[in-house]
Design a protein around this motif. Structure first.
Motif, mmCIF file in Angstrom:
data_model
loop_
_atom_site.group_PDB
_atom_site.id
_atom_site.type_symbol
_atom_site.label_atom_id
_atom_site.label_comp_id
_atom_site.label_asym_id
_atom_site.label_seq_id
_atom_site.Cartn_x
_atom_site.Cartn_y
_atom_site.Cartn_z
ATOM 1 N N PRO A 1 -32.460 -5.335 -8.541
ATOM 2 C CA PRO A 1 -32.406 -4.111 -7.743
ATOM 3 C C PRO A 1 -32.758 -4.373 -6.281
ATOM 4 O O PRO A 1 -33.539 -5.261 -5.958
ATOM 5 C CB PRO A 1 -33.454 -3.212 -8.398
ATOM 6 N N HIS A 2 -32.162 -3.574 -5.420
ATOM 7 C CA HIS A 2 -32.492 -3.625 -3.990
ATOM 8 C C HIS A 2 -33.933 -3.149 -3.830
ATOM 9 O O HIS A 2 -34.333 -2.164 -4.449
ATOM 10 C CB HIS A 2 -31.532 -2.720 -3.211
ATOM 11 N N PRO A 3 -34.749 -3.834 -3.018
ATOM 12 C CA PRO A 3 -36.170 -3.472 -2.922
ATOM 13 C C PRO A 3 -36.436 -2.064 -2.386
ATOM 14 O O PRO A 3 -37.443 -1.458 -2.718
ATOM 15 C CB PRO A 3 -36.756 -4.521 -1.974
ATOM 16 N N ILE A 4 -35.512 -1.529 -1.604
ATOM 17 C CA ILE A 4 -35.746 -0.208 -1.012
ATOM 18 C C ILE A 4 -35.014 0.884 -1.785
ATOM 19 O O ILE A 4 -35.598 1.886 -2.165
ATOM 20 C CB ILE A 4 -35.327 -0.192 0.477
ATOM 21 N N THR A 5 -33.708 0.685 -2.030
ATOM 22 C CA THR A 5 -32.910 1.736 -2.654
ATOM 23 C C THR A 5 -32.941 1.704 -4.177
ATOM 24 O O THR A 5 -32.681 2.713 -4.817
ATOM 25 C CB THR A 5 -31.444 1.639 -2.200
ATOM 26 N N GLY A 6 -33.212 0.552 -4.762
ATOM 27 C CA GLY A 6 -33.220 0.441 -6.220
ATOM 28 C C GLY A 6 -31.835 0.229 -6.814
ATOM 29 O O GLY A 6 -31.703 0.058 -8.022
ATOM 30 N N ASP A 7 -30.792 0.247 -5.982
ATOM 31 C CA ASP A 7 -29.434 -0.009 -6.458
ATOM 32 C C ASP A 7 -29.243 -1.496 -6.735
ATOM 33 O O ASP A 7 -29.989 -2.336 -6.239
ATOM 34 C CB ASP A 7 -28.409 0.430 -5.406
ATOM 35 N N VAL A 8 -28.233 -1.815 -7.504
ATOM 36 C CA VAL A 8 -27.916 -3.210 -7.756
ATOM 37 C C VAL A 8 -27.437 -3.831 -6.450
ATOM 38 O O VAL A 8 -26.620 -3.258 -5.732
ATOM 39 C CB VAL A 8 -26.822 -3.338 -8.844
ATOM 40 N N MET A 9 -27.969 -5.013 -6.132
ATOM 41 C CA MET A 9 -27.638 -5.664 -4.867
ATOM 42 C C MET A 9 -26.250 -6.288 -4.921
ATOM 43 O O MET A 9 -25.749 -6.631 -5.988
ATOM 44 C CB MET A 9 -28.675 -6.728 -4.526
ATOM 45 N N LYS A 10 -25.645 -6.443 -3.755
ATOM 46 C CA LYS A 10 -24.354 -7.104 -3.616
ATOM 47 C C LYS A 10 -24.568 -8.538 -3.163
ATOM 48 O O LYS A 10 -25.556 -8.840 -2.492
ATOM 49 C CB LYS A 10 -23.484 -6.403 -2.576
ATOM 50 N N VAL A 11 -23.644 -9.399 -3.553
ATOM 51 C CA VAL A 11 -23.616 -10.757 -3.015
ATOM 52 C C VAL A 11 -22.279 -10.920 -2.310
ATOM 53 O O VAL A 11 -21.291 -10.299 -2.677
ATOM 54 C CB VAL A 11 -23.801 -11.831 -4.107
ATOM 55 N N SER A 12 -22.253 -11.768 -1.290
ATOM 56 C CA SER A 12 -21.011 -11.930 -0.549
ATOM 57 C C SER A 12 -20.813 -13.384 -0.164
ATOM 58 O O SER A 12 -21.699 -14.221 -0.337
ATOM 59 C CB SER A 12 -21.021 -11.045 0.698
ATOM 60 N N ASP A 13 -19.635 -13.664 0.343
ATOM 61 C CA ASP A 13 -19.252 -14.975 0.852
ATOM 62 C C ASP A 13 -19.417 -16.068 -0.202
ATOM 63 O O ASP A 13 -18.939 -15.912 -1.321
ATOM 64 C CB ASP A 13 -20.018 -15.306 2.136
ATOM 65 N N GLU A 14 -20.081 -17.170 0.162
ATOM 66 C CA GLU A 14 -20.172 -18.320 -0.730
ATOM 67 C C GLU A 14 -20.882 -18.000 -2.037
ATOM 68 O O GLU A 14 -20.511 -18.478 -3.098
ATOM 69 C CB GLU A 14 -20.890 -19.492 -0.047
ATOM 70 N N LYS A 15 -21.908 -17.178 -1.974
ATOM 71 C CA LYS A 15 -22.655 -16.838 -3.190
ATOM 72 C C LYS A 15 -21.773 -16.061 -4.168
ATOM 73 O O LYS A 15 -21.836 -16.268 -5.377
ATOM 74 C CB LYS A 15 -23.907 -16.040 -2.844
ATOM 75 N N SER A 16 -20.945 -15.187 -3.647
ATOM 76 C CA SER A 16 -20.026 -14.417 -4.478
ATOM 77 C C SER A 16 -18.999 -15.327 -5.154
ATOM 78 O O SER A 16 -18.722 -15.202 -6.346
ATOM 79 C CB SER A 16 -19.316 -13.372 -3.625
ATOM 80 N N ILE A 17 -18.449 -16.257 -4.390
ATOM 81 C CA ILE A 17 -17.450 -17.183 -4.935
ATOM 82 C C ILE A 17 -18.096 -18.108 -5.963
ATOM 83 O O ILE A 17 -17.536 -18.344 -7.037
ATOM 84 C CB ILE A 17 -16.788 -17.992 -3.805
ATOM 85 N N THR A 18 -19.275 -18.616 -5.658
ATOM 86 C CA THR A 18 -19.986 -19.498 -6.575
ATOM 87 C C THR A 18 -20.295 -18.793 -7.885
ATOM 88 O O THR A 18 -20.107 -19.347 -8.971
ATOM 89 C CB THR A 18 -21.298 -19.997 -5.921
ATOM 90 N N GLN A 19 -20.751 -17.568 -7.804
ATOM 91 C CA GLN A 19 -21.046 -16.773 -8.993
ATOM 92 C C GLN A 19 -19.785 -16.566 -9.832
ATOM 93 O O GLN A 19 -19.814 -16.684 -11.052
ATOM 94 C CB GLN A 19 -21.619 -15.432 -8.528
ATOM 95 N N SER A 20 -18.678 -16.293 -9.183
ATOM 96 C CA SER A 20 -17.409 -16.094 -9.871
ATOM 97 C C SER A 20 -16.932 -17.380 -10.545
ATOM 98 O O SER A 20 -16.464 -17.362 -11.681
ATOM 99 C CB SER A 20 -16.361 -15.603 -8.882
ATOM 100 N N ILE A 21 -17.056 -18.508 -9.854
ATOM 101 C CA ILE A 21 -16.634 -19.786 -10.420
ATOM 102 C C ILE A 21 -17.453 -20.118 -11.656
ATOM 103 O O ILE A 21 -16.908 -20.510 -12.693
ATOM 104 C CB ILE A 21 -16.729 -20.907 -9.365
ATOM 105 N N LYS A 22 -18.759 -19.953 -11.590
ATOM 106 C CA LYS A 22 -19.600 -20.220 -12.761
ATOM 107 C C LYS A 22 -19.206 -19.325 -13.933
ATOM 108 O O LYS A 22 -19.150 -19.765 -15.070
ATOM 109 C CB LYS A 22 -21.074 -20.004 -12.419
ATOM 110 N N SER A 23 -18.922 -18.082 -13.634
ATOM 111 C CA SER A 23 -18.516 -17.145 -14.680
ATOM 112 C C SER A 23 -17.209 -17.578 -15.338
ATOM 113 O O SER A 23 -17.085 -17.568 -16.565
ATOM 114 C CB SER A 23 -18.380 -15.742 -14.089
#
Length: 124
Positions: free
Chosen positions: A10-32
């Motif tokens: 969760p986002h520390p302020i809003t409590g919503d699920v956080m987003k990832v972008s750029d390299e972290k997003s691609i890396t997460q997708s590749i592992k998946s």
């Protein structure tokens, strides 16, 4: 482009699920994609990678590493258009009795190459 964080932190302020972008997003997708087996997605049985099947075969250095390398390259080429110039190296570490995959790619519209190293495990 951005994706949801796969850890659902969760986002520390809003409590919503956080987003990832750029390299972290691609890396997460590749592992998946690499860890997704064929027929694991109900209405898309042709999407996946052979890593789970190969890990349960008898280990042959040249054959196992070749099949894993080609399977990982193919799934990234067809399912992750944000990664270009993909290079995969598969390494068997006998002391750990583990297989590691090092995946290097160049994100679209980026100058720096990103390398991901993940352990492939026999889990059913």
């Amino acid at each position: 482009m951005s994706d949801l964080d796969i850890n659902f932190e969760p986002h520390p302020i809003t409590g919503d699920v956080m987003k990832v972008s750029d390299e972290k997003s691609i890396t997460q997708s590749i592992k998946s994609w690499v860890l997704t087996a064929f027929y694991e997605r109900k209405f898309w049985p042709n999407l996946g990678c052979q890593t789970a099947n190969v890990l349960f075969e008898n280990y042959s250095e040249s054959l196992t590493e070749y099949v894993l390398t080609k399977s990982i390259e193919n799934v990234i080429r067809y399912q992750e258009p944000r990664a270009q110039h993909v290079k995969v190296e598969v390494e068997f570490v006998e002391g750990d009795n583990a297989i590691y995959a090092s995946i290097s790619y160049l994100p679209v519209n980026a100058l720096n190459e990103v390398t991901v190293r993940t352990q492939l495990q026999r889990i059913r």
